[in-house]
Write an enzyme that holds these catalytic residues in place. Structure first.
Site, short mmCIF file in Angstrom:
data_model
loop_
_atom_site.label_atom_id
_atom_site.label_comp_id
_atom_site.label_asym_id
_atom_site.label_seq_id
_atom_site.Cartn_x
_atom_site.Cartn_y
_atom_site.Cartn_z
N SER A 104 0.84 -1.19 0.00
CA SER A 104 0.00 0.00 0.00
C SER A 104 0.88 1.26 0.00
O SER A 104 1.68 1.45 -0.90
CB SER A 104 -0.96 -0.05 1.19
N HIS A 256 -7.25 -6.17 -0.13
CA HIS A 256 -6.10 -5.27 -0.07
C HIS A 256 -4.98 -5.80 0.81
O HIS A 256 -3.80 -5.60 0.53
CB HIS A 256 -6.56 -3.90 0.46
#
Length: 278
Positions: A104, A256
């Site tokens: 991320s 994610h």
């Protein structure tokens, strides 16, 4: 085969940096530097590290102001300065030819590091990396200068709720348990993090531009969750297009937080990537 975690603090670039080292007793040639995402810490790699440390030296950094690292209000929380902090830590450990792994936001720090010191970085692994984000809007930056703005940041995070946030970042929600909830909550139990987050809002520049990405020549591996709701797969496809020496792997039924959801599969692709470029 390997040593257990050796957690250490070092004062670098005006802040206290916490990192964990997992050093391979057989003097592994490869060293992988792990960099977590926004509002996270080294805790997010807890399921991936056991696989990595069987083959490589592993250094996992708590990027300030997150995790156990310092929350100094004088530190500049720009991605460029965070990258320089990583470089200084790597140099203090006398490491060369490292592989960077960023999840991320950590992916953007990894790309900044490779851009600043391509001689130091021999490979970049991006797990659902952030990309193409703009600088905070002027009105938000102005508001962040208000004396009580840190309270707004705290309330905003409290309203969203830890459990809701975890459900948003994983596809397989059955992996959410008490250990996971407590691990992600721990760094936010003291108010100093919210003062530092306020400064991060002011300091954070935009992500690296397409032109800069086009110039990067370090080999890159991109691994994405097909159901990523935080950084959609379209971002991964665009990064793959703009990073000229890159490969994109898409994991089905994955969100994610892929170091938590698919650690063994992620390790398989990492090992393949390192072997191929070696």
């Amino acid at each position: 085969m390997e040593n257990a975690n050796d957690g250490k603090y070092v004062h670098i670039n005006g802040n206290d940096i916490y990192y964990e080292s997992y050093l391979h007793q057989q003097s592994a040639k490869e060293t992988i530097i792990l960099m977590h995402g926004f509002l996270s810490s080294s805790f997010s790699f807890r399921r991936l590290i056991p696989f990595l440390q069987k083959e490589y030296n592993v250094i996992s950094i708590d990027l300030p102001p997150f995790g156990k690292s310092g929350k100094s209000r004088r530190y500049r929380y720009s991605f460029e300065n965070l990258a320089n902090t990583v470089i200084q830590l790597v140099e203090s450990l006398h490491l060369t030819k490292i592989t960077l792994l960023g999840h991320s936001m950590g992916g953007q720090i990894a790309l900044n590091t490779a851009n600043i010191r391509p001689d130091l970085v021999q490979g970049v692994i991006l797990l659902c990396s952030s990309g193409y984000m703009k600088k905070s809007k002027p009105l938000l930056i102005l508001a962040s200068c208000l004396p009580q703005f840190h309270r707004f940041v705290k309330r905003r995070l409290e309203r969203s709720g830890l459990e809701n946030n975890l459900r948003f970042v994983v596809y397989n929600q059955s992996i959410i348990d008490k250990e996971m909830e407590e691990g992600y909550l721990a760094p936010f139990l003291k108010d100093d993090i919210f003062f530092a987050l306020t400064k991060l809002i002011r300091d954070r520049e935009g992500d690296l531009s397409k032109d800069i990405l086009n110039e990067l020549r370090v080999p890159c591996l991109l691994i994405w969750g097909e159901q990523d709701q935080v950084v959609p797969l379209e971002i991964g496809k665009q990064l793959h297009k703009d990073l000229k020496k890159s490969k994109l792997i898409v994991l089905k039924e994955t969100g994610h937080l892929i170091p938590e959801e698919r650690p063994e599969e992620v390790f398989h692709y990492i090992k393949e990537f390192i072997t191929d470029k070696g």
